[in-house]
Motif scaffolding. Structure first.
Motif, short mmCIF file in Angstrom:
data_model
loop_
_atom_site.label_atom_id
_atom_site.label_comp_id
_atom_site.label_asym_id
_atom_site.label_seq_id
_atom_site.Cartn_x
_atom_site.Cartn_y
_atom_site.Cartn_z
N PRO A 155 -23.45 -13.67 12.63
CA PRO A 155 -24.42 -14.28 12.30
C PRO A 155 -25.34 -15.33 13.22
CG PRO A 155 -23.69 -15.38 10.44
CD PRO A 155 -21.98 -14.31 11.34
N VAL A 156 -23.46 -16.23 13.22
CA VAL A 156 -24.40 -17.64 14.53
C VAL A 156 -22.67 -17.43 15.75
CG1 VAL A 156 -25.20 -18.76 13.17
CG2 VAL A 156 -22.67 -18.97 13.94
N ASP A 157 -22.81 -17.22 16.51
CA ASP A 157 -21.88 -17.67 18.25
C ASP A 157 -20.86 -18.47 17.61
OD1 ASP A 157 -24.18 -16.28 19.63
OD2 ASP A 157 -24.42 -17.62 20.27
N CYS A 158 -21.09 -19.86 16.80
CA CYS A 158 -19.65 -20.46 16.48
C CYS A 158 -18.61 -19.58 16.11
CB CYS A 158 -20.77 -21.91 15.99
SG CYS A 158 -20.99 -21.20 14.28
N MET A 159 -18.83 -18.85 15.44
CA MET A 159 -18.28 -17.92 13.95
C MET A 159 -17.01 -16.95 14.91
SD MET A 159 -18.83 -18.46 11.14
CE MET A 159 -17.76 -17.55 10.52
N ALA A 160 -17.50 -16.70 15.72
CA ALA A 160 -16.94 -16.08 16.45
C ALA A 160 -15.87 -16.98 17.95
CB ALA A 160 -17.59 -15.49 18.74
N LEU A 161 -16.21 -18.28 18.11
CA LEU A 161 -15.30 -19.53 18.16
C LEU A 161 -13.93 -19.24 17.92
CD1 LEU A 161 -17.68 -22.23 19.88
CD2 LEU A 161 -16.83 -20.29 20.41
N LYS A 162 -14.10 -18.89 16.06
CA LYS A 162 -13.15 -19.11 15.16
C LYS A 162 -11.38 -18.64 16.14
CE LYS A 162 -14.22 -15.85 12.15
NZ LYS A 162 -15.06 -15.36 10.58
N HIS A 163 -11.95 -17.06 16.91
CA HIS A 163 -10.95 -16.96 16.92
C HIS A 163 -10.46 -16.94 17.95
CE1 HIS A 163 -12.08 -13.74 13.57
NE2 HIS A 163 -12.97 -13.57 14.22
N LYS A 164 -11.12 -17.83 18.72
CA LYS A 164 -10.79 -18.39 20.43
C LYS A 164 -9.33 -19.63 19.73
CE LYS A 164 -14.30 -16.19 23.33
NZ LYS A 164 -15.20 -16.07 22.68
N TRP A 207 -22.35 -19.29 7.02
CA TRP A 207 -22.23 -18.44 7.93
C TRP A 207 -20.65 -17.25 7.73
CZ3 TRP A 207 -27.13 -19.71 8.74
CH2 TRP A 207 -27.22 -21.19 9.27
N GLN A 208 -20.38 -18.01 7.20
CA GLN A 208 -18.78 -17.40 7.27
C GLN A 208 -19.19 -15.64 5.64
OE1 GLN A 208 -15.90 -17.76 8.80
NE2 GLN A 208 -15.32 -15.47 7.75
N LYS A 209 -19.93 -17.25 4.75
CA LYS A 209 -20.58 -15.99 3.41
C LYS A 209 -20.93 -14.27 3.84
CE LYS A 209 -19.74 -16.85 -0.53
NZ LYS A 209 -18.39 -16.77 -0.90
N ILE A 210 -21.96 -15.31 5.00
CA ILE A 210 -22.94 -13.80 5.51
C ILE A 210 -22.05 -13.17 6.12
CG2 ILE A 210 -24.63 -13.60 7.47
CD1 ILE A 210 -26.33 -16.46 6.39
N SER A 211 -21.54 -13.56 6.79
CA SER A 211 -20.31 -12.57 8.40
C SER A 211 -19.72 -11.97 6.86
CB SER A 211 -19.78 -13.55 9.09
OG SER A 211 -18.80 -13.15 9.52
N ASP A 212 -19.12 -12.40 6.18
CA ASP A 212 -18.64 -11.55 5.12
C ASP A 212 -19.28 -10.53 4.87
OD1 ASP A 212 -15.61 -13.03 5.67
OD2 ASP A 212 -16.04 -14.16 3.52
N SER A 213 -20.26 -11.00 3.80
CA SER A 213 -20.94 -9.93 3.09
C SER A 213 -21.50 -9.21 4.28
CB SER A 213 -21.90 -10.60 2.81
OG SER A 213 -22.18 -11.18 1.62
N ILE A 214 -21.83 -8.43 5.19
CA ILE A 214 -21.75 -8.00 6.66
C ILE A 214 -20.70 -6.90 6.45
CG2 ILE A 214 -22.77 -7.75 9.17
CD1 ILE A 214 -24.80 -10.78 9.04
N ASN A 215 -20.00 -7.15 7.34
CA ASN A 215 -18.81 -7.08 7.55
C ASN A 215 -18.46 -5.85 6.18
OD1 ASN A 215 -17.56 -6.89 10.08
ND2 ASN A 215 -17.80 -9.44 9.20
N GLU A 216 -18.63 -6.90 4.87
CA GLU A 216 -18.40 -5.51 3.96
C GLU A 216 -18.94 -4.71 3.28
OE1 GLU A 216 -18.10 -6.64 -0.53
OE2 GLU A 216 -17.39 -8.92 0.23
N THR A 217 -20.57 -4.77 3.70
CA THR A 217 -21.43 -3.60 3.72
C THR A 217 -21.39 -2.73 5.02
OG1 THR A 217 -22.83 -4.96 2.96
CG2 THR A 217 -23.59 -3.60 3.41
N VAL A 218 -21.23 -3.05 6.05
CA VAL A 218 -20.69 -2.34 7.27
C VAL A 218 -19.83 -1.07 7.32
CG1 VAL A 218 -22.72 -3.39 8.38
CG2 VAL A 218 -20.41 -3.55 8.70
#
Length: 150
Positions: free
Chosen positions: A89-98, A114-125
């Protein structure tokens, strides 16, 4: 999080392809016509989906596109990530992998949100399979034709 037209149109195109390609390959022009999409834009989307193994192209007079895997093995998440990239959901989350990650990640309190939102989105889709969408589509088509009992 907002999906771009790549994700929205690409998902529609894959559902259309899955519904119509059971017996033969389907042309870009026929998908584009049914979905009211630009052929050239759809061509770009199909290229990304092909690279991800979601669709495969078949050359020749009877050529076109088919699913690359059975609908039971393709999630909405697979399709959206192939077209949109990561779904953070936010650009800084993508940085965790770099390497090095986000500069302030250790002290960032909002990272939890942001992590909770990201986890929810990915779990849903990832929990919605193309086969489920095909079943939904067929049921809705049956209702439009007056064959469903409500």
């Amino acid at each position: 999080m907002k999906l771009s037209t790549k994700g929205r149109y690409g998902l529609r195109a894959v559902i259309d392809l899955a519904l119509t390609s059971e017996n033969e390959a389907v042309s870009i022009s026929s998908i584009a016509a049914r979905q009211s999409l630009s052929e050239s834009y759809l061509e770009q989307l199909m290229g990304k989906l092909r690279k991800a193994g979601i669709v495969k192209s078949i050359r020749g007079a009877q050529g076109g596109y088919r699913l690359g895997r059975p609908p039971e093995e393709i999630s909405v998440g697979d399709i959206l990530r192939a077209l949109e990239g990561d779904l953070d959901p936010v650009d800084c989350m993508a940085l965790k992998h770099k390497e090095g990650g986000c500069v302030g990640q250790d002290a960032c309190v909002t990272r939890y949100v942001w992590q909770k939102i990201s986890d929810s989105i990915n779990e849903t889709v990832d929990g919605i399979l193309l086969s489920t969408l095909l079943e939904e589509s067929r049921q809705k088509a049956g209702c439009r034709q007056g064959t469903c009992d409500l």
